[in-house]
Design a protein around this motif. Structure first.
Motif, mmCIF file in Angstrom:
data_model
loop_
_atom_site.group_PDB
_atom_site.id
_atom_site.type_symbol
_atom_site.label_atom_id
_atom_site.label_comp_id
_atom_site.label_asym_id
_atom_site.label_seq_id
_atom_site.Cartn_x
_atom_site.Cartn_y
_atom_site.Cartn_z
ATOM 1 N N UNK A 1 3.289 -0.092 -9.435
ATOM 2 C CA UNK A 1 3.215 -1.257 -8.236
ATOM 3 C C UNK A 1 1.829 -0.718 -7.336
ATOM 4 N N UNK A 2 1.808 0.608 -7.090
ATOM 5 C CA UNK A 2 0.652 1.026 -6.351
ATOM 6 C C UNK A 2 -0.410 0.651 -6.974
ATOM 7 N N UNK A 3 -0.967 0.987 -8.314
ATOM 8 C CA UNK A 3 -1.880 0.584 -8.739
ATOM 9 C C UNK A 3 -2.229 -0.880 -8.834
ATOM 10 N N UNK A 4 -1.388 -1.695 -8.864
ATOM 11 C CA UNK A 4 -1.562 -3.365 -8.900
ATOM 12 C C UNK A 4 -1.950 -3.610 -7.487
ATOM 13 N N UNK A 5 -1.428 -2.949 -6.642
ATOM 14 C CA UNK A 5 -1.651 -3.370 -5.078
ATOM 15 C C UNK A 5 -3.034 -2.890 -4.925
ATOM 16 N N UNK A 6 -3.578 -1.890 -5.458
ATOM 17 C CA UNK A 6 -4.906 -1.322 -4.891
ATOM 18 C C UNK A 6 -5.854 -2.484 -5.778
ATOM 19 N N UNK A 7 -5.479 -2.742 -6.985
ATOM 20 C CA UNK A 7 -6.561 -3.692 -7.691
ATOM 21 C C UNK A 7 -6.606 -5.076 -6.971
ATOM 22 N N UNK A 8 -5.402 -5.593 -6.531
ATOM 23 C CA UNK A 8 -5.325 -6.501 -5.754
ATOM 24 C C UNK A 8 -6.409 -6.538 -4.570
ATOM 25 N N UNK A 9 -6.092 -5.517 -3.866
ATOM 26 C CA UNK A 9 -6.831 -5.389 -2.506
ATOM 27 C C UNK A 9 -8.307 -5.110 -2.812
ATOM 28 N N UNK A 10 -8.577 -4.542 -4.046
ATOM 29 C CA UNK A 10 -10.044 -4.247 -4.369
ATOM 30 C C UNK A 10 -10.740 -5.659 -4.514
ATOM 31 N N UNK A 11 -10.012 -6.821 -5.314
ATOM 32 C CA UNK A 11 -10.323 -7.705 -5.941
ATOM 33 C C UNK A 11 -10.568 -8.762 -4.502
ATOM 34 N N UNK A 12 -9.643 -8.713 -3.645
ATOM 35 C CA UNK A 12 -9.875 -9.641 -2.557
ATOM 36 C C UNK A 12 -10.931 -9.188 -1.474
ATOM 37 N N UNK A 13 -11.009 -7.976 -1.504
ATOM 38 C CA UNK A 13 -12.269 -7.412 -0.693
ATOM 39 C C UNK A 13 -13.466 -7.631 -1.029
ATOM 40 N N UNK A 14 -13.576 -7.595 -2.343
ATOM 41 C CA UNK A 14 -14.905 -7.667 -2.946
ATOM 42 C C UNK A 14 -15.524 -9.194 -3.699
ATOM 43 N N UNK A 15 -14.442 -9.888 -3.535
ATOM 44 C CA UNK A 15 -14.464 -11.275 -3.933
ATOM 45 C C UNK A 15 -14.826 -11.356 -5.238
ATOM 46 N N UNK A 16 -13.871 -10.479 -6.148
ATOM 47 C CA UNK A 16 -14.267 -10.632 -7.757
ATOM 48 C C UNK A 16 -13.000 -11.125 -8.237
ATOM 49 N N UNK A 17 -13.001 -11.203 -9.624
ATOM 50 C CA UNK A 17 -12.002 -11.355 -10.483
ATOM 51 C C UNK A 17 -11.788 -10.257 -11.400
ATOM 52 N N UNK A 18 -10.639 -9.572 -11.767
ATOM 53 C CA UNK A 18 -10.521 -8.618 -12.389
ATOM 54 C C UNK A 18 -9.399 -9.195 -13.380
ATOM 55 N N UNK A 19 -9.465 -8.858 -14.791
ATOM 56 C CA UNK A 19 -8.766 -9.239 -16.021
ATOM 57 C C UNK A 19 -7.801 -8.058 -16.429
ATOM 58 N N UNK A 20 -6.680 -8.023 -16.350
ATOM 59 C CA UNK A 20 -6.147 -7.023 -16.817
ATOM 60 C C UNK A 20 -4.971 -7.476 -17.732
ATOM 61 N N UNK A 21 -5.067 -6.740 -18.763
ATOM 62 C CA UNK A 21 -4.331 -6.968 -20.019
ATOM 63 C C UNK A 21 -3.063 -6.036 -20.275
ATOM 64 N N UNK A 22 -1.948 -6.986 -20.219
ATOM 65 C CA UNK A 22 -0.621 -6.278 -20.296
ATOM 66 C C UNK A 22 0.022 -6.837 -21.169
ATOM 67 N N UNK A 23 0.642 -5.929 -22.464
ATOM 68 C CA UNK A 23 1.357 -6.372 -23.456
ATOM 69 C C UNK A 23 2.758 -6.910 -23.103
ATOM 70 N N UNK A 24 3.199 -7.983 -23.800
ATOM 71 C CA UNK A 24 4.464 -8.358 -23.449
ATOM 72 C C UNK A 24 5.607 -7.500 -24.059
ATOM 73 N N UNK A 25 6.914 -7.551 -23.646
ATOM 74 C CA UNK A 25 7.790 -7.028 -24.201
ATOM 75 C C UNK A 25 8.371 -7.706 -25.339
#
Length: 96
Positions: A1-25
């Motif tokens: 959860x902390x990693x996701x929060x930090x990625x979200x904050x980074x993307x918002x602060x720097x106005x960039x798009x981050x693509x994160x690949x997560x495999x489904x269950x």
């Protein structure tokens, strides 16, 4: 959860798009993937601006499903196929 929060904050602060690949269950045979199919924490889909799922439809054709769209809310899907000579995916019915 902390990693996701930090990625979200980074993307918002720097106005960039981050693509994160997560495999489904693993879902039962015949069941379509949805937001709840994302493996791990729900935080990933909650924080995401967009959620796109690549899956097969009932007849075995690949399909991209836009499951979340924070910008205008429009959702949908499109059939795709891989063009080996070009090395890219194309929308079904599009000729090159």
């Amino acid at each position: 959860d902390q990693c996701i929060s930090e990625l979200r904050a980074f993307a918002t602060h720097h106005d960039v798009h981050i693509t994160l690949v997560i495999h489904p269950r693993k879902e039962p045979d015949g069941q379509r993937l949805g937001l709840s199919s994302v493996f791990g924490t729900a935080k990933a889909t909650q924080e995401a601006d967009n959620v796109v799922i690549l899956q097969m439809d009932s007849v075995g054709q690949k399909q991209l499903d836009l499951m979340k769209n924070r910008f205008d809310g429009k959702l949908g899907n499109v059939g795709i196929s891989f063009n080996e000579s070009l090395g890219i995916f194309l929308e079904n019915g599009i000729e090159t």
